[in-house]
Design an enzyme around this catalytic site. Structure first.
Site, PDB file in Angstrom:
ATOM      1  CD  GLU A   1      -0.924   0.708   3.582  1.00 39.26           C
ATOM      2  OE1 GLU A   1      -1.090   1.854   3.183  1.00 39.26           O
ATOM      3  OE2 GLU A   1      -0.920   0.556   4.829  1.00 39.26           O
TER       4      GLU A   1
ATOM      5  CE  LYS B   1      -5.609   7.376   6.374  1.00 39.96           C
ATOM      6  NZ  LYS B   1      -5.788   7.719   7.890  1.00 39.96           N
TER       7      LYS B   1
ATOM      8  CB  VAL C   1      -5.487  -1.582   4.870  1.00 40.02           C
ATOM      9  CG1 VAL C   1      -6.244  -2.959   4.877  1.00 40.02           C
ATOM     10  CG2 VAL C   1      -4.144  -1.628   5.585  1.00 40.02           C
TER      11      VAL C   1
ATOM     12  CG  ASP D   1     -12.043   7.244  13.886  1.00 40.94           C
ATOM     13  OD1 ASP D   1     -11.801   6.229  13.115  1.00 40.94           O
ATOM     14  OD2 ASP D   1     -11.352   8.121  14.223  1.00 40.94           O
TER      15      ASP D   1
ATOM     16  CB  ALA E   1     -12.951   2.034   5.707  1.00 40.66           C
TER      17      ALA E   1
ATOM     18  CE  LYS F   1      -2.219   2.525  11.410  1.00 41.27           C
ATOM     19  NZ  LYS F   1      -2.508   1.501  10.668  1.00 41.27           N
TER      20      LYS F   1
HETATM   21  N1  PSU Z   1       0.675   0.315   8.662  1.00 34.73           N
HETATM   22  C1  PSU Z   1       1.676   1.023   8.808  1.00 34.73           C
HETATM   23  N2  PSU Z   1       1.505   2.542   8.723  1.00 34.73           N
HETATM   24  C2  PSU Z   1       0.314   3.285   8.008  1.00 34.73           C
HETATM   25  C3  PSU Z   1      -0.718   2.351   7.850  1.00 34.73           C
HETATM   26  C4  PSU Z   1      -0.523   0.857   8.158  1.00 34.73           C
HETATM   27  O1  PSU Z   1       2.668   0.745   9.311  1.00 34.73           O
HETATM   28  O2  PSU Z   1       0.123   4.302   8.072  1.00 34.73           O
HETATM   29  C5  PSU Z   1      -2.088   2.904   7.270  1.00 34.73           C
HETATM   30  C6  PSU Z   1      -2.703   1.882   6.391  1.00 34.73           C
HETATM   31  O3  PSU Z   1      -3.171   2.498   5.228  1.00 34.73           O
HETATM   32  C7  PSU Z   1      -4.222   1.837   7.152  1.00 34.73           C
HETATM   33  C8  PSU Z   1      -4.540   3.076   7.922  1.00 34.73           C
HETATM   34  O4  PSU Z   1      -5.231   1.349   6.306  1.00 34.73           O
HETATM   35  O5  PSU Z   1      -2.974   3.357   8.312  1.00 34.73           O
HETATM   36  C9  PSU Z   1      -5.427   3.236   8.800  1.00 34.73           C
HETATM   37  O6  PSU Z   1      -6.036   4.413   8.748  1.00 34.73           O
HETATM   38  P1  PSU Z   1      -7.300   4.765   9.463  1.00 34.73           P
HETATM   39  O7  PSU Z   1      -7.019   4.491  10.852  1.00 34.73           O
HETATM   40  O8  PSU Z   1      -7.594   6.398   9.075  1.00 34.73           O
HETATM   41  O9  PSU Z   1      -8.316   3.976   9.012  1.00 34.73           O
HETATM   42 MN    MN Z   2     -10.675   6.443  11.109  1.00 32.97          MN
END
Ligand code: PSU
Ligand code: MN
Length: 303
Positions: A26, A87, A107, A138, A141, A159
């Site tokens: 990604e 993004k 992702v 929150d 997706a 994460k």
């Molecule tokens: N993995 C990492 N760093 C990142 C991400 C994944 O080591 O920045 C990204 C991916 O693109 C994932 C996004 O989909 O963080 C999640 O963002 P959100 O929490 O806004 O859905």
């Molecule tokens: Mn979010």
């Protein structure tokens, strides 16, 4: 079958046509997750790890409205340096394509485009999930996309900035298998382990491939293959908690919410930890790319 509205690179197209293993990567982690120049070095490291394990890397992004699967090296470098890249999660794909914009794919968006290209395995750092306090709605997706799109997402779990028990509950509700690679404990991104359980432990890339193939054969969508952060750079849970509390307080006082929250917290954690979370993030991305390639090789070989 490659969807007609998609542009794979010549190398990716040839590999797919020949049934050779391909791994999607990604671009949000390049544009928003890691700082320059670590982002470019990590993106190149992930591609090299995929090649070394015998698969073709396909980094995914939207370029001037064109969904692209397999960025060339100069395109990767351009993305890594460009300021203010959008993004795009699954929701935003139509806007980027319909309005001719460029965007990095998260992702969820990368899964959708990988699927359209016929790529079954995808490596990232950590998936999104349910956030800890802030807004109870929150929820990334990434989880909804995992429910419906048959792509195996190889990651270091979700994460560490997230509410991991809720994230796993949502994945269970959505019918998404969470495979632990040589672990029973759900990996927590920078933090190697957790007290949460995966839904199935696998010991080899071939076992991961077999579970994923069976899941999809029976009508399942996506699946998670989670491998712990490499031990030499993983961050101890108690140290991490301190940095996270400080980063969350900063996000609250700066009023950061929505799609900006994850990039903000990752950047703040890198500062607060003196670069330790950054080193962990880099290493785990490359390790996941290698494992994804091994699984793609096993999948391409068939049962
Ligand atoms: N993995 C990492 N760093 C990142 C991400 C994944 O080591 O920045 C990204 C991916 O693109 C994932 C996004 O989909 O963080 C999640 O963002 P959100 O929490 O806004 O859905
Ligand atoms: Mn979010």
């Amino acid at each position: 079958m490659v969807a007609p509205w998609l542009t794979p690179s010549a190398e990716v197209r040839a590999a797919l046509a020949a049934g050779r293993p391909v791994v999607a990567l990604e671009s949000t982690l390049i544009a928003h997750g890691l700082p320059w120049p670590d982002n470019l070095a990590t993106a190149r490291g992930a591609e090299a790890a995929v090649r070394a394990a015998g698969a073709v890397p396909a980094t995914v992004a939207i370029r001037d409205g064109t969904p692209t699967v397999g960025l060339a090296d100069d395109q990767l470098a351009e993305l890594a340096r460009a300021p203010g890249v959008r993004k795009a999660s699954r929701r935003d794909l139509g806007a980027a394509v319909g309005l001719g914009r460029s965007a990095a794919t998260t992702v969820s968006a990368t899964m959708a485009l990988a699927r359209a290209a016929g790529v079954r395995v995808f490596a990232t750092g950590g998936i999104g999930g349910a956030h800890r306090d802030a807004d109870p709605f929150d929820i990334s997706a990434d989880l909804a996309e995992l429910a419906r799109t048959p792509v195996l997402v190889v990651c270091a779990g979700a994460k560490s900035i997230l509410h991991l028990p809720r994230t796993l509950e949502v994945l269970e509700t959505l019918g998404v298998p969470v495979l632990g690679y040589r672990t029973d404990a759900f990996p927590a991104f920078y933090v190697a382990g957790s007290d949460l359980e995966v839904s199935c432990r696998v010991e080899t890339p071939a076992e991961a491939a077999a579970v994923f193939a069976a899941h999809v054969r029976m009508g399942g969508g996506g699946a998670v293959l989670a491998q712990p952060c490499p031990a030499d750079v993983a961050v101890p849970a108690d140290e991490f908690r301190g940095w996270l509390a400080a980063a969350e307080a900063d996000a609250r006082s700066a009023g950061v919410t929505g799609a900006k929250l994850t990039p903000f917290l990752l950047a703040r954690l890198a500062e607060l930890s003196g670069g330790r979370t950054l080193a962990a993030n880099r290493a785990l991305i490359v390790a996941n790319a290698r494992l994804a390639a091994e699984v793609a090789v096993a999948l391409a070989a068939g049962p």
